[in-house]
Design an enzyme around this catalytic site. Structure first.
Site, PDB file in Angstrom:
ATOM      1  N   ASP A  60      22.204 -11.327  12.746  1.00 10.25           N
ATOM      2  CA  ASP A  60      23.155 -11.376  11.704  1.00 10.25           C
ATOM      3  C   ASP A  60      23.049  -9.932  11.379  1.00 10.25           C
ATOM      4  O   ASP A  60      21.959  -9.023  11.786  1.00 10.25           O
ATOM      5  CB  ASP A  60      22.388 -12.068  10.289  1.00 10.25           C
ATOM      6  CG  ASP A  60      22.439 -13.476  10.129  1.00 10.25           C
ATOM      7  OD1 ASP A  60      23.351 -13.821  11.346  1.00 10.25           O
ATOM      8  OD2 ASP A  60      22.074 -14.151   9.512  1.00 10.25           O
ATOM      9  N   LEU A  61      24.329  -9.468  10.626  1.00 12.91           N
ATOM     10  CA  LEU A  61      24.443  -8.047  10.232  1.00 12.91           C
ATOM     11  C   LEU A  61      23.357  -7.554   9.634  1.00 12.91           C
ATOM     12  O   LEU A  61      22.851  -6.395  10.136  1.00 12.91           O
ATOM     13  CB  LEU A  61      25.776  -7.963   9.332  1.00 12.91           C
ATOM     14  CG  LEU A  61      25.901  -6.719   8.612  1.00 12.91           C
ATOM     15  CD1 LEU A  61      26.305  -5.669   9.480  1.00 12.91           C
ATOM     16  CD2 LEU A  61      26.719  -6.952   7.461  1.00 12.91           C
TER      17      LEU A  61
END
Length: 218
Positions: A64-65
């Site tokens: 995830d970012l």
């Protein structure tokens, strides 16, 4: 990502943990997309940066970012196939470190709750016992801190999107700084306190189990 989100990835050099003829292992910083997003303002990503230095690199998986930590790229099509099959068959060994809101008890446990995308609220995921896909996370408390938070290690047995974030929220102890699943004081942290500490897999060439780790930055 929230509606007021502005993508401002950190300007850091690639943190290479390991490189050989088949694999490239890196420590991804928080705030950097694994792959380019929609629109030119989200073109910067770990994949884009890797390709500038290693044009032969091939994507295997994503983080995830907001998550930092160990991520692997393949350097040959054969290695990509081997690693992809290991992820799909759940043969990789993944360990995450997280900080949670509140004191989690008992010292060890398992969350077994099926997950699926929450379509009206994408990219959020949610528990759905009818249409959700199996998702299992083991957890172990590392430390109960005096500020009322808990440091844990998380051992995902499956690899659903946002699995660790939703599962911890469902325990009543969301991951600190989570812009999607934490609320109030639990959300008011400079980053998501989730780090992919260790990744183990069988090397595509030798077949030997190898493990790579990156120190937790929080």
């Amino acid at each position: 990502m929230t509606e007021d989100f502005v993508y401002a990835p950190p300007d850091l050099p690639l943190a290479v943990l390991h490189r050989d003829a088949a694999v490239l292992v890196l420590d991804k910083p928080a705030g950097l997309l694994s792959v380019p997003g929609r629109g030119p303002e989200r073109a910067d990503s770990l994949q884009a940066r890797v390709l500038k230095a290693f044009p032969e690199a091939l994507l295997v998986h994503r983080l995830d970012l907001d998550t930092s930590g160990v991520i692997v790229f393949a350097l040959t099509p054969a290695a990509q196939k081997s690693l992809g099959q290991q992820f799909e068959a759940r043969l990789t060994k993944k360990v995450y470190v997280a900080r949670l809101w509140g004191h989690l008890a008992p010292p060890t446990g398992t969350v077994d709750l099926p997950l699926i995308v929450d379509w009206p609220n994408r990219p959020r995921q949610h528990v759905n016992h009818e249409t959700g896909k199996p998702a299992v996370t083991d957890w172990r408390v590392v430390r109960l801190d005096e500020d009322g938070t808990t440091r844990v290690r998380l051992y995902p047995k499956t690899g659903r999107s946002h699995q660790l974030r939703v599962h911890m929220m469902e325990t009543g102890h969301p991951i600190l700084g989570d812009p999607l699943y934490a609320e109030g004081p639990a959300r008011a942290f400079p980053r998501l306190m989730l780090h992919a500490e260790t990744l183990g897999f069988r090397h595509p060439d030798s077949g030997r189990m190898q493990s790579f780790s990156a120190p937790c930055p929080f």
